[in-house]
Design a protein around this motif. Structure first.
Motif, short mmCIF file in Angstrom:
data_model
loop_
_atom_site.label_atom_id
_atom_site.label_comp_id
_atom_site.label_asym_id
_atom_site.label_seq_id
_atom_site.Cartn_x
_atom_site.Cartn_y
_atom_site.Cartn_z
N GLU A 175 0.51 -1.07 -0.06
CA GLU A 175 0.07 0.33 0.14
C GLU A 175 0.54 1.28 -0.21
O GLU A 175 0.74 2.34 -0.76
N LEU B 76 2.31 1.76 -3.09
CA LEU B 76 1.61 2.22 -4.98
C LEU B 76 0.95 3.72 -4.22
O LEU B 76 1.16 4.63 -4.76
N ASP C 250 -6.35 -3.74 -3.95
CA ASP C 250 -5.62 -2.43 -4.17
C ASP C 250 -6.60 -1.55 -4.65
O ASP C 250 -6.60 -0.71 -4.20
#
Length: 274
Positions: A3, A6, A117
């Protein structure tokens, strides 16, 4: 994908496409686009720069304290300068649409976002935007209410200007329209000031009053009676003929302790010039 990774890559992508992002955003916010310069001049609020700050805070899902502080800053600023709320709502929703448009481009051009995601990102971004809007409106409303309350107190103070001219004599010049709301303010302030300043004579000048309803005349008589109960003599000056006629028709008259003069100057000559 991790995360944090990203989020980092997405911020890098938005930064690399900053100019295109701004152009897309302005096309999404048609009404606000025409007011950006005015908002900057009036409130020193840079919408474009603030949009980039908000986006970074939204993507950094762990920056809740900073997002809360930013929403408070924005809410107070918009309330202080009475900026149109519909512009703010349109601007934030335009930011939301623009972000998702560029996330789609990022996904197409740079790297495929896994379905898990993506849903996590959707939850994070929309929740953060909704949180900002909620905090913004709460802070706007709270500050606006406090501002209105403060301004109302200032107006109330100005609407009943009791002016000391000697340690025991004060003047209350009334100007404009006097309604029930204003007489209620008058009653409280006059009685409080008599007690606080130990006023013995209050000269109430009515020559500047543009309008006085029957109910107001009756309330005024009660205020005069109240000042008498507190040991203060009331002097009335500047009564207009139409007000006098109304009092005669209603059978209202001042008590023997209340003195009247045609003008404020006459009363001042009587009480100040020996």
């Amino acid at each position: 994908m991790d995360e944090a990774l990203l989020d980092h890559k997405l911020k890098e992508y938005l930064q690399a496409n900053k100019q295109n992002f701004e152009e897309y955003l302005l096309n999404q916010a048609v009404n606000v686009r025409e007011k950006i310069d005015d908002i900057l001049k009036v409130g020193d609020i840079d919408l474009i720069n603030n949009a980039h700050n908000l986006i970074h805070l939204i993507i950094d899902g762990n920056e809740q304290d900073k997002l809360s502080a930013f929403s408070r800053q924005e809410g107070i600023a918009w309330a202080t300068f009475s900026l149109t709320l519909s512009f703010k709502l349109e601007w934030i929703q335009a930011i939301r649409r623009t972000m998702w448009a560029f996330i789609q481009k990022y996904n197409n051009e740079v790297q495929l976002i896994a379905i898990d995601d993506f849903f996590e990102l959707e939850k994070q971004i929309n929740n953060q935007i909704d949180y900002f809007l909620n905090e913004f409106f709460i802070n706007y409303s709270t500050y606006k209410d406090a501002l209105i309350s403060s301004q109302r107190k200032e107006v109330e103070a100005l609407s009943v200007p009791i002016i000391p001219i000697t340690p025991t004599i004060c003047i209350l010049p009334l100007i404009g329209s006097v309604d029930t709301y204003r007489t209620n303010i008058m009653e409280g302030k006059i009685l409080n000031e008599i007690g606080r300043l130990h006023i013995q004579t209050l000269i109430m000048d009515l020559s500047g009053i543009s309008k006085m309803e029957i109910e107001v005349i009756d309330h005024l008589m009660k205020i005069i009676y109240g000042t008498s109960m507190m040991g203060c003599d009331t002097v009335i000056t500047g009564l207009r003929p139409d007000v006098v006629r109304q009092m005669i028709q209603l059978g209202i008259k001042f008590d023997q302790e209340t003195k009247t003069y045609a003008t404020l100057q006459q009363a001042l000559n009587q009480y100040l010039i020996k």
